[in-house]
Design a protein around this motif. Structure first.
Motif, PDB file in Angstrom:
ATOM      1  N   VAL A   1       0.825  -1.210   0.000  1.00 45.93           N
ATOM      2  CA  VAL A   1       0.000   0.000   0.000  1.00 45.93           C
ATOM      3  C   VAL A   1       0.861   1.263   0.000  1.00 45.93           C
ATOM      4  O   VAL A   1       0.471   2.293  -0.541  1.00 45.93           O
ATOM      5  CB  VAL A   1      -0.965  -0.002   1.208  1.00 45.93           C
ATOM      6  N   THR A   2       2.038   1.195   0.588  1.00 48.15           N
ATOM      7  CA  THR A   2       2.910   2.377   0.651  1.00 48.15           C
ATOM      8  C   THR A   2       3.805   2.518  -0.578  1.00 48.15           C
ATOM      9  O   THR A   2       4.429   3.552  -0.781  1.00 48.15           O
ATOM     10  CB  THR A   2       3.804   2.324   1.905  1.00 48.15           C
ATOM     11  N   GLU A   3       3.861   1.481  -1.394  1.00 44.61           N
ATOM     12  CA  GLU A   3       4.742   1.506  -2.565  1.00 44.61           C
ATOM     13  C   GLU A   3       4.381   2.651  -3.515  1.00 44.61           C
ATOM     14  O   GLU A   3       3.223   2.828  -3.894  1.00 44.61           O
ATOM     15  CB  GLU A   3       4.648   0.174  -3.316  1.00 44.61           C
ATOM     16  N   GLU A   4       5.381   3.427  -3.911  1.00 45.25           N
ATOM     17  CA  GLU A   4       5.142   4.563  -4.795  1.00 45.25           C
ATOM     18  C   GLU A   4       4.666   4.094  -6.167  1.00 45.25           C
ATOM     19  O   GLU A   4       4.964   2.988  -6.609  1.00 45.25           O
ATOM     20  CB  GLU A   4       6.429   5.384  -4.964  1.00 45.25           C
ATOM     21  N   LYS A   5       3.949   4.984  -6.828  1.00 46.74           N
ATOM     22  CA  LYS A   5       3.421   4.675  -8.154  1.00 46.74           C
ATOM     23  C   LYS A   5       4.555   4.391  -9.131  1.00 46.74           C
ATOM     24  O   LYS A   5       5.531   5.135  -9.211  1.00 46.74           O
ATOM     25  CB  LYS A   5       2.586   5.852  -8.655  1.00 46.74           C
ATOM     26  N   LEU A   6       4.402   3.305  -9.870  1.00 47.58           N
ATOM     27  CA  LEU A   6       5.382   2.944 -10.895  1.00 47.58           C
ATOM     28  C   LEU A   6       4.938   3.482 -12.249  1.00 47.58           C
ATOM     29  O   LEU A   6       3.745   3.663 -12.507  1.00 47.58           O
ATOM     30  CB  LEU A   6       5.535   1.417 -10.967  1.00 47.58           C
ATOM     31  N   ILE A   7       5.894   3.747 -13.113  1.00 52.21           N
ATOM     32  CA  ILE A   7       5.596   4.252 -14.449  1.00 52.21           C
ATOM     33  C   ILE A   7       5.824   3.128 -15.463  1.00 52.21           C
ATOM     34  O   ILE A   7       6.873   2.476 -15.470  1.00 52.21           O
ATOM     35  CB  ILE A   7       6.502   5.452 -14.807  1.00 52.21           C
ATOM     36  N   PHE A   8       4.827   2.907 -16.312  1.00 49.40           N
ATOM     37  CA  PHE A   8       4.918   1.882 -17.348  1.00 49.40           C
ATOM     38  C   PHE A   8       4.874   2.561 -18.714  1.00 49.40           C
ATOM     39  O   PHE A   8       3.936   3.299 -19.017  1.00 49.40           O
ATOM     40  CB  PHE A   8       3.771   0.879 -17.213  1.00 49.40           C
ATOM     41  N   ILE A   9       5.896   2.320 -19.518  1.00 42.51           N
ATOM     42  CA  ILE A   9       5.996   2.936 -20.834  1.00 42.51           C
ATOM     43  C   ILE A   9       5.487   1.948 -21.878  1.00 42.51           C
ATOM     44  O   ILE A   9       6.222   1.109 -22.397  1.00 42.51           O
ATOM     45  CB  ILE A   9       7.447   3.353 -21.166  1.00 42.51           C
ATOM     46  N   SER A  10       4.209   2.013 -22.143  1.00 41.00           N
ATOM     47  CA  SER A  10       3.597   1.119 -23.132  1.00 41.00           C
ATOM     48  C   SER A  10       2.239   1.681 -23.519  1.00 41.00           C
ATOM     49  O   SER A  10       1.478   2.127 -22.655  1.00 41.00           O
ATOM     50  CB  SER A  10       3.439  -0.293 -22.567  1.00 41.00           C
ATOM     51  N   SER A  11       1.941   1.639 -24.791  1.00 40.34           N
ATOM     52  CA  SER A  11       0.632   2.121 -25.252  1.00 40.34           C
ATOM     53  C   SER A  11      -0.484   1.187 -24.817  1.00 40.34           C
ATOM     54  O   SER A  11      -1.663   1.546 -24.867  1.00 40.34           O
ATOM     55  CB  SER A  11       0.630   2.238 -26.783  1.00 40.34           C
ATOM     56  N   ALA A  12      -0.107  -0.023 -24.361  1.00 37.07           N
ATOM     57  CA  ALA A  12      -1.105  -1.002 -23.924  1.00 37.07           C
ATOM     58  C   ALA A  12      -1.389  -0.897 -22.433  1.00 37.07           C
ATOM     59  O   ALA A  12      -2.198  -1.659 -21.903  1.00 37.07           O
ATOM     60  CB  ALA A  12      -0.640  -2.411 -24.260  1.00 37.07           C
ATOM     61  N   ILE A  13      -0.728   0.047 -21.746  1.00 36.06           N
ATOM     62  CA  ILE A  13      -0.896   0.188 -20.300  1.00 36.06           C
ATOM     63  C   ILE A  13      -1.236   1.633 -19.961  1.00 36.06           C
ATOM     64  O   ILE A  13      -0.560   2.565 -20.410  1.00 36.06           O
ATOM     65  CB  ILE A  13       0.392  -0.233 -19.554  1.00 36.06           C
ATOM     66  N   THR A  14      -2.295   1.827 -19.165  1.00 29.24           N
ATOM     67  CA  THR A  14      -2.715   3.155 -18.740  1.00 29.24           C
ATOM     68  C   THR A  14      -2.701   3.229 -17.220  1.00 29.24           C
ATOM     69  O   THR A  14      -3.191   2.317 -16.551  1.00 29.24           O
ATOM     70  CB  THR A  14      -4.147   3.474 -19.232  1.00 29.24           C
ATOM     71  N   GLY A  15      -2.143   4.299 -16.678  1.00 28.89           N
ATOM     72  CA  GLY A  15      -2.168   4.513 -15.245  1.00 28.89           C
ATOM     73  C   GLY A  15      -3.569   4.857 -14.771  1.00 28.89           C
ATOM     74  O   GLY A  15      -4.380   5.425 -15.518  1.00 28.89           O
ATOM     75  N   TRP A  16      -3.868   4.512 -13.515  1.00 26.48           N
ATOM     76  CA  TRP A  16      -5.196   4.722 -12.939  1.00 26.48           C
ATOM     77  C   TRP A  16      -5.652   6.175 -13.026  1.00 26.48           C
ATOM     78  O   TRP A  16      -6.735   6.472 -13.550  1.00 26.48           O
ATOM     79  CB  TRP A  16      -5.182   4.244 -11.499  1.00 26.48           C
ATOM     80  N   LYS A  17      -4.828   7.098 -12.537  1.00 30.08           N
ATOM     81  CA  LYS A  17      -5.212   8.506 -12.535  1.00 30.08           C
ATOM     82  C   LYS A  17      -5.376   9.048 -13.949  1.00 30.08           C
ATOM     83  O   LYS A  17      -6.261   9.866 -14.214  1.00 30.08           O
ATOM     84  CB  LYS A  17      -4.161   9.334 -11.778  1.00 30.08           C
ATOM     85  N   GLU A  18      -4.532   8.564 -14.862  1.00 28.99           N
ATOM     86  CA  GLU A  18      -4.645   9.004 -16.254  1.00 28.99           C
ATOM     87  C   GLU A  18      -5.999   8.597 -16.843  1.00 28.99           C
ATOM     88  O   GLU A  18      -6.614   9.368 -17.589  1.00 28.99           O
ATOM     89  CB  GLU A  18      -3.509   8.412 -17.084  1.00 28.99           C
ATOM     90  N   ALA A  19      -6.444   7.400 -16.497  1.00 31.10           N
ATOM     91  CA  ALA A  19      -7.741   6.933 -16.991  1.00 31.10           C
ATOM     92  C   ALA A  19      -8.879   7.781 -16.429  1.00 31.10           C
ATOM     93  O   ALA A  19      -9.812   8.158 -17.155  1.00 31.10           O
ATOM     94  CB  ALA A  19      -7.941   5.463 -16.626  1.00 31.10           C
ATOM     95  N   LEU A  20      -8.792   8.106 -15.126  1.00 35.25           N
ATOM     96  CA  LEU A  20      -9.856   8.897 -14.503  1.00 35.25           C
ATOM     97  C   LEU A  20      -9.909  10.311 -15.053  1.00 35.25           C
ATOM     98  O   LEU A  20     -10.995  10.900 -15.203  1.00 35.25           O
ATOM     99  CB  LEU A  20      -9.662   8.948 -12.986  1.00 35.25           C
ATOM    100  N   LEU A  21      -8.744  10.865 -15.341  1.00 32.43           N
ATOM    101  CA  LEU A  21      -8.682  12.266 -15.759  1.00 32.43           C
ATOM    102  C   LEU A  21      -8.755  12.450 -17.274  1.00 32.43           C
ATOM    103  O   LEU A  21      -8.598  13.568 -17.779  1.00 32.43           O
ATOM    104  CB  LEU A  21      -7.397  12.910 -15.229  1.00 32.43           C
ATOM    105  N   ALA A  22      -9.012  11.369 -17.991  1.00 32.51           N
ATOM    106  CA  ALA A  22      -9.070  11.460 -19.454  1.00 32.51           C
ATOM    107  C   ALA A  22     -10.278  12.248 -19.947  1.00 32.51           C
ATOM    108  O   ALA A  22     -10.320  12.692 -21.096  1.00 32.51           O
ATOM    109  CB  ALA A  22      -9.073  10.052 -20.057  1.00 32.51           C
ATOM    110  N   GLY A  23     -11.271  12.408 -19.077  1.00 29.53           N
ATOM    111  CA  GLY A  23     -12.421  13.246 -19.431  1.00 29.53           C
ATOM    112  C   GLY A  23     -13.500  12.577 -20.246  1.00 29.53           C
ATOM    113  O   GLY A  23     -14.354  13.246 -20.826  1.00 29.53           O
TER     114      GLY A  23
END
Length: 555
Positions: free
Chosen positions: A167-189
């Motif tokens: 739960v404390t682990e910092e957010k990881l970044i994934f560089i792939s067009s097949a992967i979307t981060g949670w916040k990015e999905a929510l804020l896509a509008g």
């Protein structure tokens, strides 16, 4: 109709209960209108209102529908630990009319690949710690896109109690067009279109295993889910004022219904724990005045063994119960002395979306499945002749009711074999051997055929055997359950090594197994044999090995 228990039915409850014809998503929408500012989720110091929960469900639903083209009937894999994101994802999938496929976060990549292929899921929502298991499935299974979540985005830091590292682990970044981060999905509008689901639509596909060893998806509609979440709430006297401690995994039907869907239907508050920790559970119970706790008995045993437990810390509890395994009588008595509450045991299966039996709150019997719930017709029959049996006669439980699933996903033969028609009604064959007493209370005699119950987790020997056969040194394997002081039962494998693997050790096989199956399925004991006992037709006599093991214990 089995009615023997009606004489002891709770006086304040009706014997029949109408099931809502709305969807599970409708429950959230209705509750949000009623209690927009009420706390829905407490997660390691963070409080989320129903208005915020609903808003984020809508945002994720819009992304799933508009960006990932998820539509009605599509299966979406939900592969995550208990968290706000799990709840948001569950309801977002339902919001667009898709089907939630909840799987155990302990599954490893071979198992995850099977589920993705079996249900043809093109989209998955996963916790970031599970990406090593699911990311390799992109391109080699139907999976095309993953929405990945970091639990730390919803948890507070530097709390006065221990928070799991995941739960404390910092957010990881994934560089792939097949992967979307949670916040990015929510804020896509993106905004989802109108929801037009019905109560008869398929909405959830939890998996269970069978004697073939291959997991099978249980097809559940909104109505089968409504039956047990509403039935459980009414039976247990739950109200919108309740605060529940959510410690059961939400992928499991009991946790899903009693720790998530039930509270949301009522407008209750869920105090969510990602990992079981008895000290943290005690702190949360006292701090948030928890009133309800549905669990498995092993949690209760561990909780009551806490030296820091004080009666006043849990005085807010009004209901405590669960299933998975019988609660020892001494533990039940200790719980009663501390709380004045009897542990309320119940009984159900993945095929019945949690409970079909439950003990009355004011007349509970320990180590008992309880009585059939609202509108459930449960009987005990001879498993061969299907003749109905009487009190204290041991036979198979068969059941019919609104919560019974609609069949196994893409498995018509197994579906046909799971049902039988008696008195013009279709009954599901549970495979569980039980008896009932003169008052209509049911008691389990034996587990489903060969199933092993390890700390409440169902382990199917045939599935473990199939994995073990993939080991290059294994010629034959037979798996059974053996008594274990801590887990109740544990997994033991009898193995015959092939000629090329004669020097293979038990430790090597256990290490290999940990990479190919969930931890709770891994054999804890390995015994090498020169040959396995077989019948005249060549079938492995697993029961003979089981009996030999039992004789050792009794000796």
């Amino acid at each position: 109709m089995f009615t023997r228990h009606f004489e002891f039915w709770p006086k304040h409850l009706p014997k029949s209960l109408p099931i809502p014809e709305s969807t599970i998503y409708d429950n959230l929408e209705t509750t949000t209108k009623r209690y927009p500012n009420k706390t829905a989720i407490v997660f390691y110091g963070t409080e989320i209102t129903y208005e915020q929960l609903h808003k984020e469900v809508e945002q994720l639903a819009g992304y799933l529908q508009q960006e990932l083209e998820v539509s009605k009937g599509d299966r979406v894999l939900l592969y995550m630990q208990n968290s706000p994101q799990y709840i948001i994802a569950f309801y977002a999938i339902l919001r667009v009319g898709a089907v939630v496929v909840p799987i155990n976060p302990m599954n490893v990549k071979d198992e995850v690949a099977f589920y993705l292929s079996d249900c043809d899921a093109k989209v998955a929502i996963a916790g970031q710690e599970l990406m090593p298991e699911i990311e390799p499935c992109l391109g080699v299974t139907p999976l095309q896109h993953i929405v990945v979540a970091a639990y730390s985005e919803y948890a507070q830091q530097e709390l006065d109690y221990e928070v799991p590292p995941v739960v404390t682990e910092e957010k990881l970044i994934f560089i792939s067009s097949a992967i979307t981060g949670w916040k990015e999905a929510l804020l896509a509008g993106h905004k989802a279109g109108p929801s037009g689901g019905t109560s008869d639509d398929l909405c959830c596909l939890p998996y269970t295993s069978g004697t073939t060893g291959k997991p099978k998806g249980c097809m559940h509609t909104h109505k089968t889910l409504q039956a047990t979440l509403v039935g459980g709430a009414v039976w247990g006297g739950a109200t919108p004022a309740d605060t529940s401690l959510s410690t059961l995994p939400l992928y499991h039907v009991t946790g899903m219904q009693h720790n998530m869907n039930g509270p949301i239907y009522l407008g209750g508050t869920m105090v969510v724990m990602t990992r079981w920790d008895r000290d943290v559970a005690l702190t949360l119970m006292e701090r948030y005045r928890v009133t309800r706790w549905t669990n498995i008995s092993t949690m209760v045993v561990d909780f009551l063994g806490n030296q820091n437990l004080k009666k006043e810390a849990i005085e807010s509890l009004r209901m405590i119960g669960g299933g998975g395994a019988p609660l020892p009588e001494a533990v039940g008595q200790k719980l009663f002395e501390l709380t004045g509450l009897r542990y309320v045991e119940g009984y159900g299966l993945t095929e019945t979306m949690s409970q079909i039996h439950q003990n009355p709150l004011d007349r509970a019997k320990l180590q008992c499945l309880g009585v059939p719930q609202f509108d459930v017709d449960a009987r005990v029959v001879d498993p061969v002749t299907l003749k109905e049996l009487g009190p204290h006669e041991e036979g198979e439980i068969i059941v019919t009711g609104e919560q019974v699933f609609k069949g196994y996903w893409n498995r018509p033969v197994e579906t046909k074999g799971a049902f039988v028609t008696i008195d013009g009604k279709e009954f599901f064959r549970t495979g569980d051997i039980a008896r009932y007493d003169e008052e209509g209370y049911f008691f389990l005699v034996d587990r489903v055929k060969r199933m092993i119950n390890a700390s409440g987790f169902k382990v199917w020997p045939a599935e473990v055997e199939m994995s073990l056969y993939k080991h290059p040194s294994v010629q034959n394997a037979c798996v059974i359950g053996v008594p274990d002081a801590r887990r109740g039962e544990t997994v033991k494998a009898f193995i015959v090594l092939n000629d090329s693997g004669k020097d293979t050790s038990a430790e090597e096989i256990i290490t290999w197994a940990k990479e190919h199956m969930a931890a709770y399925k891994v054999p804890k004991i390995i015994q090498f044999l020169d040959a396995l006992p077989v019948s005249g037709s060549g079938k492995i006599l697993w029961r003979k090995l089981q009996e030999q093991e039992q004789q050792k214990v009794e000796g």
